[in-house]
Motif scaffolding. Structure first.
Motif, PDB file in Angstrom:
ATOM      1  N   ALA A   1      38.815  46.467  43.882  1.00  0.00           N
ATOM      2  CA  ALA A   1      38.623  47.521  42.888  1.00  0.00           C
ATOM      3  C   ALA A   1      37.414  47.204  42.013  1.00  0.00           C
ATOM      4  CB  ALA A   1      39.874  47.661  42.033  1.00  0.00           C
ATOM      5  N   PRO A   2      36.840  48.213  41.362  1.00  0.00           N
ATOM      6  CA  PRO A   2      35.734  47.999  40.427  1.00  0.00           C
ATOM      7  C   PRO A   2      36.179  47.050  39.317  1.00  0.00           C
ATOM      8  CG  PRO A   2      36.009  50.328  40.906  1.00  0.00           C
ATOM      9  CD  PRO A   2      37.202  49.631  41.479  1.00  0.00           C
ATOM     10  N   PRO A   3      35.281  46.313  38.665  1.00  0.00           N
ATOM     11  CA  PRO A   3      33.828  46.418  38.849  1.00  0.00           C
ATOM     12  C   PRO A   3      33.269  45.523  39.958  1.00  0.00           C
ATOM     13  CG  PRO A   3      34.313  44.946  37.035  1.00  0.00           C
ATOM     14  CD  PRO A   3      35.639  45.449  37.520  1.00  0.00           C
ATOM     15  N   ARG A   4      34.104  44.696  40.606  1.00  0.00           N
ATOM     16  CA  ARG A   4      33.610  43.790  41.646  1.00  0.00           C
ATOM     17  C   ARG A   4      34.459  43.949  42.906  1.00  0.00           C
ATOM     18  NH1 ARG A   4      30.724  39.334  40.384  1.00  0.00           N
ATOM     19  NH2 ARG A   4      30.435  39.262  42.644  1.00  0.00           N
ATOM     20  N   PRO A   5      34.335  45.072  43.603  1.00  0.00           N
ATOM     21  CA  PRO A   5      35.148  45.251  44.814  1.00  0.00           C
ATOM     22  C   PRO A   5      34.813  44.234  45.895  1.00  0.00           C
ATOM     23  CG  PRO A   5      33.480  46.962  44.631  1.00  0.00           C
ATOM     24  CD  PRO A   5      33.486  46.227  43.323  1.00  0.00           C
ATOM     25  N   ASP A   6      33.579  43.710  45.887  1.00  0.00           N
ATOM     26  CA  ASP A   6      33.192  42.721  46.893  1.00  0.00           C
ATOM     27  C   ASP A   6      33.991  41.431  46.727  1.00  0.00           C
ATOM     28  OD1 ASP A   6      31.829  42.486  44.417  1.00  0.00           O
ATOM     29  OD2 ASP A   6      30.313  41.187  45.306  1.00  0.00           O
ATOM     30  N   VAL A   7      34.218  41.029  45.474  1.00  0.00           N
ATOM     31  CA  VAL A   7      35.004  39.823  45.202  1.00  0.00           C
ATOM     32  C   VAL A   7      36.454  40.042  45.630  1.00  0.00           C
ATOM     33  CG1 VAL A   7      35.872  38.277  43.409  1.00  0.00           C
ATOM     34  CG2 VAL A   7      33.517  39.107  43.303  1.00  0.00           C
TER      35      VAL A   7
ATOM     36  N   MET B   1      37.515  42.094  47.906  1.00  0.00           N
ATOM     37  CA  MET B   1      37.579  42.171  49.359  1.00  0.00           C
ATOM     38  C   MET B   1      37.526  40.776  49.978  1.00  0.00           C
ATOM     39  SD  MET B   1      37.942  44.597  51.533  1.00  0.00           S
ATOM     40  CE  MET B   1      38.664  43.999  53.051  1.00  0.00           C
ATOM     41  N   GLU B   2      36.705  39.914  49.406  1.00  0.00           N
ATOM     42  CA  GLU B   2      36.611  38.541  49.913  1.00  0.00           C
ATOM     43  C   GLU B   2      37.948  37.822  49.755  1.00  0.00           C
ATOM     44  OE1 GLU B   2      34.132  34.365  49.079  1.00  0.00           O
ATOM     45  OE2 GLU B   2      33.699  36.175  47.908  1.00  0.00           O
ATOM     46  N   ARG B   3      38.596  38.007  48.596  1.00  0.00           N
ATOM     47  CA  ARG B   3      39.898  37.387  48.361  1.00  0.00           C
ATOM     48  C   ARG B   3      40.924  37.939  49.338  1.00  0.00           C
ATOM     49  NH1 ARG B   3      44.577  38.710  45.558  1.00  0.00           N
ATOM     50  NH2 ARG B   3      45.739  36.919  44.725  1.00  0.00           N
ATOM     51  N   LEU B   4      40.910  39.242  49.543  1.00  0.00           N
ATOM     52  CA  LEU B   4      41.860  39.875  50.451  1.00  0.00           C
ATOM     53  C   LEU B   4      41.722  39.328  51.862  1.00  0.00           C
ATOM     54  CD1 LEU B   4      43.958  42.041  51.191  1.00  0.00           C
ATOM     55  CD2 LEU B   4      42.072  43.669  51.408  1.00  0.00           C
ATOM     56  N   LEU B   5      40.495  39.218  52.338  1.00  0.00           N
ATOM     57  CA  LEU B   5      40.277  38.731  53.696  1.00  0.00           C
ATOM     58  C   LEU B   5      40.667  37.260  53.835  1.00  0.00           C
ATOM     59  CD1 LEU B   5      36.883  40.489  54.556  1.00  0.00           C
ATOM     60  CD2 LEU B   5      39.196  41.097  55.328  1.00  0.00           C
ATOM     61  N   ARG B   6      40.475  36.485  52.775  1.00  0.00           N
ATOM     62  CA  ARG B   6      40.901  35.074  52.807  1.00  0.00           C
ATOM     63  C   ARG B   6      42.417  34.981  52.958  1.00  0.00           C
ATOM     64  NH1 ARG B   6      37.509  30.920  51.386  1.00  0.00           N
ATOM     65  NH2 ARG B   6      35.449  31.473  50.546  1.00  0.00           N
ATOM     66  N   ILE B   7      43.132  35.834  52.220  1.00  0.00           N
ATOM     67  CA  ILE B   7      44.592  35.812  52.281  1.00  0.00           C
ATOM     68  C   ILE B   7      45.075  36.310  53.639  1.00  0.00           C
ATOM     69  CG2 ILE B   7      46.685  36.849  51.317  1.00  0.00           C
ATOM     70  CD1 ILE B   7      45.335  36.773  48.589  1.00  0.00           C
ATOM     71  N   VAL B   8      44.424  37.343  54.156  1.00  0.00           N
ATOM     72  CA  VAL B   8      44.772  37.855  55.482  1.00  0.00           C
ATOM     73  C   VAL B   8      44.670  36.747  56.518  1.00  0.00           C
ATOM     74  CG1 VAL B   8      43.975  39.354  57.361  1.00  0.00           C
ATOM     75  CG2 VAL B   8      44.229  40.278  55.051  1.00  0.00           C
TER      76      VAL B   8
END
Length: 226
Positions: free
Chosen positions: A10-16, A18-25
């Motif tokens: 989510a804003p303001p740093r969706p890239d951060v 997304m990175e956390r989400l992919l790490r957990i996945v």
């Protein structure tokens, strides 16, 4: 299937996010992701994206999975703000014991109502904000954290409107409510005469607007002495 509560990018740093989400996945070995919207990037191979905001499935097809105390309820991951997110295993027995302890400590009666804006990937939001009410056979009214931050009075209004028995938040939320909510904008029952507790001031229904208010470190107001 094992649930893993996780924040959506989510804003303001969706890239951060997304990175956390992919790490957990990757760490959890996830095979599917339950979504209420689209993701800005493709998921790793072998991970399915399932939209939960679209009609589908048959509730009558549900079958008791035979849960036992040692069965894993969910994996709780750290925020990952200072290091790679790490997961902790929470069993159904652990969860039930936690809810039972909370229920007894806060004198939560059957059918209690919870009002919460805390994110459900946070243990305080998931357990105290949602599951505590569910385990008592009650109802949880939820709003997004952004909804609260935009107008803190929405939180107080929701507690008054839905007669919330319990509503918890980190300490900063109470400071924000005090600084941002003007006396003329406070919901009925929240303008307290000097020396009176929030829990003793009746709302329109004649009932206290808030039985238990819990901060991140201590109990602030309760319908009974602790």
């Amino acid at each position: 299937m094992i649930a893993v509560p996780v924040a959506a990018p989510a804003p303001p740093r969706p890239d951060v996010g997304m990175e956390r989400l992919l790490r957990i996945v990757g760490d959890a070995g996830a095979e599917a992701l339950l979504l209420s919207g689209d993701l800005p990037v493709e998921l790793p191979a072998g991970v399915a994206a399932i939209r939960v905001d679209r009609p589908g499935g048959d509730p009558a097809g549900w079958r008791d999975p035979g849960v036992r105390p040692e069965t894993i309820a969910f994996l709780q991951y750290t925020s990952g703000s200072t290091r790679i997110p790490r997961g902790a295993v929470v069993g159904h027995g652990n969860l039930a014991a936690n809810l039972d302890a909370l229920g007894h400590a806060l004198a939560v009666p059957p059918g209690s109502t919870s009002v919460s804006w805390l994110p459900l990937y946070h243990d305080m939001g998931l357990i105290a904000g949602l599951l505590l009410a569910a385990s008592s056979g009650g109802t949880a009214y939820l709003m997004s954290p952004l909804h609260f931050l935009q107008r803190p009075v929405r939180w107080l209004s929701a507690v008054s409107t839905h007669h919330g028995f319990i509503s918890g938040a980190p300490n900063f939320a109470y400071d924000l409510a005090v600084s941002k909510v003007k006396p003329t904008n406070r919901p009925p029952g929240w303008i307290c005469p000097a020396g009176r507790s929030l829990s003793t001031v009746p709302s329109r229904s004649g009932r206290p607007p808030w039985n238990v208010s819990e901060s991140g470190s201590r109990l602030l107001a309760s319908g009974r002495k602790m």
